[in-house]
Design a protein around this motif. Structure first.
Motif, short mmCIF file in Angstrom:
data_model
loop_
_atom_site.label_atom_id
_atom_site.label_comp_id
_atom_site.label_asym_id
_atom_site.label_seq_id
_atom_site.Cartn_x
_atom_site.Cartn_y
_atom_site.Cartn_z
N THR A 1 0.83 -1.21 0.00
CA THR A 1 0.00 0.00 0.00
C THR A 1 0.86 1.26 0.00
OG1 THR A 1 -0.16 -0.02 2.43
CG2 THR A 1 -1.89 -1.18 1.21
N GLY B 1 0.53 5.33 -5.32
CA GLY B 1 0.32 6.77 -5.17
C GLY B 1 1.13 7.56 -6.18
N GLN C 1 -5.55 -0.88 -6.41
CA GLN C 1 -6.04 0.45 -6.74
C GLN C 1 -7.57 0.49 -6.77
OE1 GLN C 1 -3.83 1.13 -10.50
NE2 GLN C 1 -2.78 2.79 -9.43
N GLU D 1 9.87 7.83 -5.99
CA GLU D 1 9.51 8.61 -4.80
C GLU D 1 10.64 8.44 -3.78
OE1 GLU D 1 6.01 8.78 -1.35
OE2 GLU D 1 5.75 7.54 -3.15
N TYR E 1 8.85 4.70 0.91
CA TYR E 1 8.82 4.08 -0.42
C TYR E 1 10.10 3.29 -0.69
CZ TYR E 1 8.24 3.30 -5.38
OH TYR E 1 8.13 2.70 -6.60
#
Length: 319
Positions: free
Chosen positions: A32, A36, A96, A219, A224
Motif C-alpha cells: 500500500t 500513489g 487500486q 519517490e 517508499y
C-alpha cells in the motif's frame, strides 16, 4: 527401506513454508505504501530489479555457473513473465480498486488452480482428505471475502475490476508455481534460474511501464525506498527460492496453503498497524480455513506392509 515422501509437516518443508508465509503476510501492508506517486508498474519493476540483483549476487557468492543454457533460459523467460510481470502487475492494480485485505483473501483461491493444474501437468495425486480440507478452507475464505467486501463498502465497478485483476494474478502465479514442479525446473539451480527469471520479469515490467505510463518515476521517501528494498530482498530474493523449493518437495497444491494463511497473517499486521477490527464473520472464516488446513495436512495412519517392503510414491509424479 525407501525414504517416505515429504509432506507439509516434514520439518525441512514446514520451516521454510512458515517463514515464507510470515514474510508474505506482511507484504500486503507494505505494498500500500508503493501506490500513489509512482505508477504500479514502475514499483513492480524496481522491486524485481532489486530482487534480481540480489539473486545474481548470491549466485556469484556461491560460485555457481551463471549461464544455464538455451532451453533453461527460455524456461526462465516464461517463468519470469508469468510470475514477476503478469502476476504482480495484476496484484498492484487490483489494490487500486479494492482493499489490500480483500486482495489477500481472494489470493487464497490460488490453492484451486494449483491443485488442478498440478494434477493435470505433474500428475500430483489427489487424496480425499486433502480435497475435503481444501473445500472447508475455501468455505472459510469465502466467509472472509464476504466480510471484507461488506467492510470496504466499495462500488460494484471497483469490486468487479479489482476481483478480475486479482484472479488474473492468481492464474499467472499458478502457472509459475506448476512450472517449478516440472522436470526442467528441478534440473536447474534454483538461485540461477530465479536470477534470470527476475531479470526477464524486470525487463518486461519496465517495457510495459514505459509504454503505459511514460519514463521512470521514483519517490524518494524513506517509506517508499524502504518498501522497495523489503519487497525486493526479503519478500522476493529470500522468499521465492524458499517457496519454490517447497513446491519442488511437495507439489504446488500443498504449497498453495501458504496463500490460505497469508490473509490471516495480513489481517494481523493490519490489526497492529492500521487498527483493523476483527468481525465475527472474519474470525469464523479464519477458524474454518485453519480447520480445513489441519484436515488436509493431517498425517494419514500408516498401513502395515504385507510384504514388509516400503514403496515410495512421488508427490509430483516424478521419481
Amino acid at each position: 527401506m525407501s525414504e517416505q515422501p515429504a509432506t507439509l509437516l516434514t520439518p525441512r518443508v514446514l520451516l521454510p513454508f512458515m517463514l515464507v508465509t510470515l514474510i508474505w503476510g506482511s507484504t500486503w501492508i507494505v505494498i500500500t505504501g508503493q501506490l500513489g506517486v509512482v505508477p504500479p508498474s514502475w514499483s513492480v519493476t524496481y522491486r524485481f530489479g532489486v530482487a534480481g540483483i540480489a539473486m545474481f549476487a548470491f549466485a556469484l557468492i556461491r560460485r555457481e555457473r551463471l549461464w544455464p543454457g538455451g532451453p533453461a533460459l527460455a524456461f526462465a523467460v516464461v517463468l519470469g513473465i508469468a510470475q514477476f510481470a503478469f502476476n504482480f502487475n495484476f496484484v498492484y492494480r487490483a489494490e487500486q480498486h479494492i482493499t489490500s485485505g480483500l486482495v489477500a483473501v481472494l489470493f487464497a483461491l490460488l490453492i484451486v488452480p494449483n491443485t488442478l493444474l498440478g494434477r493435470v501437468f505433474l500428475k500430483t495425486p489427489l487424496e480425499g482428505r486433502f480435497l475435503a480440507g481444501a473445500g472447508i478452507a475455501i468455505l472459510g475464505v469465502g466467509m472472509m471475502i464476504v466480510h471484507e467486501y461488506r467492510a470496504a463498502a466499495l462500488g460494484s465497478a471497483a469490486v468487479l475490476a479489482g476481483t478480475a485483476f486479482t484472479l488474473a494474478g492468481v492464474m499467472s502465479a499458478s502457472i509459475a508455481n506448476v512450472m517449478q514442479g516440472s522436470r526442467i525446473a528441478r534440473a536447474q539451480s534454483m538461485t540461477v534460474m530465479l536470477a534470470w527469471a527476475m531479470l526477464f520479469g524486470t525487463l518486461a515490467d519496465g517495457i510495459y511501464a514505459w509504454i503505459t505510463t511514460g519514463p521512470p518515476v521514483i519517490e524518494t521517501t524513506a517509506v517508499y525506498i524502504g518498501g522497495v528494498l523489503y519487497l525486493g530482498v526479503m519478500a522476493s530474493a529470500l522468499a521465492f527460492p524458499l517457496y519454490f523449493n517447497v513446491i519442488r518437495a511437495i507439489g504446488p497444491g500443498q504449497a498453495a496453503w501458504s496463500s490460505v494463511l497469508v490473509p490471516i497473517i495480513a489481517m494481523g499486521f493490519s490489526t497492529a498497524f492500521e487498527g483493523y477490527h476483527w468481525a465475527t464473520l472474519s474470525i469464523a472464516g479464519g477458524v474454518v480455513a485453519l480447520i480445513g488446513l489441519v484436515i488436509a495436512v493431517a498425517k494419514r495412519p500408516e498401513r502395515p506392509s504385507v510384504s514388509g517392503n516400503m514403496v515410495s510414491v512421488p508427490v509430483d509424479g516424478h521419481e
